[in-house]
Design an enzyme around this catalytic site. Structure first.
Site: not given
Length: 274
Positions: A96, A220, A248
Site C-alpha cells: 500500500s 481492491d 486490499h
C-alpha cells in the site's frame, strides 16, 4: 528480536527482526505497522528468509514526531534501518503506502545491495487522480478521509477495516486490525494521508531494473487494480500476480495463495534488466 534505530536526533524507528537468511524488508501501509505481516513471518523463517518489519515513523512502536511524513523522509528512515542492520542482497517489499516509499527508496539511493522488489497493493504510481491520470481516488476524497480521521478516528478505522478485506473476517480479527491503526499517532495518520494525496511517482518507474513482482487484489476498494496495471506497464522487469478473490488486504483474504506466491517469487532467480 527488535531494534530501535535513531533515524534523526530524538526520533527512533522500530524494526522487528526474525529468522536467518536473505533479508526481506517489509514497509507497511497506512495507518498500520509491521504486525500487519504477522502471518508472513513464520512462512519466511521456515523457508530460510529473514523478516525485517519496519514500523514507519508515526506508527506502531516507532517515535511519532510532528514532521517527516513525506515519502522522501520515509525512504531515508528505511535507509537508516538498512544501514544499521548492515543488510545486503535484500528484498524490498512495500505494501500500500509502503509501495511508493519503496519506489522512492530506489529513486533516492539506487538498487545496490537490493535483490528484488515486491509491491503489494501498492498506492503507486499515484494514489490520486491528476492531470493525465484518471485512476483511483480524487484528491477531495482523501480530504474527506482526513476529516473523518480528525472527527472520530476509531470509527473511521472500523469502517476502513471493512473496506480493506473482500472475504468475511471474524469480529475479533477486525478488532485486531483496527487496533493496529490505533497504535499510530493521530497527527501521523493525517500527515501521511496528505502525502498519499499529493505525491506522484509516475516518472520514477522506468529507472527500476530489479526483478519486480506486483501483487494486487482484483476487488481492491482502496488502491484500484488499475494501479497495478500501470505499475506493470511502467516497470520493465515486472510480473503482475492478480488475486481474484482479494480486496486490499490480500494476505488476509487469500493467505495461502499470498504466502505461496511470496515464497515462489523470493526463491526465483530474477535477473536485472540492465
Amino acid at each position: 528480536m527488535g531494534h530501535y534505530i535513531e533515524v534523526e536526533s530524538g526520533v527512533n524507528v522500530y524494526a522487528e527482526d526474525i529468522g536467518i537468511g536473505q533479508p526481506v524488508v517489509f514497509i507497511h501501509g497506512w495507518p498500520l505497522n509491521h504486525k500487519a505481516f504477522e502471518s508472513q513471518i513464520g512462512e519466511l523463517a521456515a523457508n530460510g528468509f529473514r523478516f525485517i518489519g519496519i514500523d514507519l515513523r508515526g506508527y506502531g512502536k516507532s517515535g511519532k514526531p510532528w514532521s517527516g511524513y513525506d515519502y522522501d523522509t520515509a525512504a531515508s528512515d528505511v535507509k537508516a534501518v538498512v544501514d544499521y542492520l548492515e543488510l545486503e542482497d535484500f528484498v524490498l517489499a512495500g505494501f500500500s503506502m509502503g509501495g511508493p516509499i519503496a519506489i522512492r527508496y530506489l529513486t533516492k539511493y539506487g538498487e545496490e545491495g537490493i535483490d528484488k522488489l515486491l509491491l503489494m497493493g501498492a498506492a503507486a504510481p499515484s494514489f490520486t487522480q491528476r492531470e493525465g491520470f484518471a485512476l483511483n481516488m480524487k484528491p477531495k476524497e482523501v480530504d474527506q478521509i482526513i476529516a473523518q480521521v480528525k472527527a472520530d478516528r476509531p470509527a473511521f478505522l472500523a469502517d476502513f477495516a471493512n473496506m480493506f478485506f473482500e472475504q468475511k473476517k471474524s469480529p475479533q480479527f477486525l478488532r485486531w486490525f483496527e487496533s493496529l491503526g490505533l497504535e499510530a499517532g493521530a497527527h501521523s495518520t493525517v500527515n501521511s494521508a496528505i502525502s498519499l494525496r499529493d505525491e506522484d511517482l509516475r516518472d520514477e518507474l522506468a529507472g527500476i531494473s530489479l526483478p519486480t513482482a506486483i501483487f494486487h487484489g482484483k476487488k481492491d476498494q482502496i488502491c484500484a487494480y488499475g494501479l497495478a496495471e500501470e505499475l506493470k506497464k511502467g516497470i520493465p522487469n515486472s510480473v503482475l500476480v492478480p488475486f481474484e478473490k482479494s480486496g486490499h488486504g490480500m494476505n488476509g483474504d487469500e493467505p495461502e495463495k499470498f504466502n505461496t506466491e511470496m515464497i515462489r517469487f523470493l526463491k526465483s532467480s530474477g535477473v536485472k534488466t540492465k
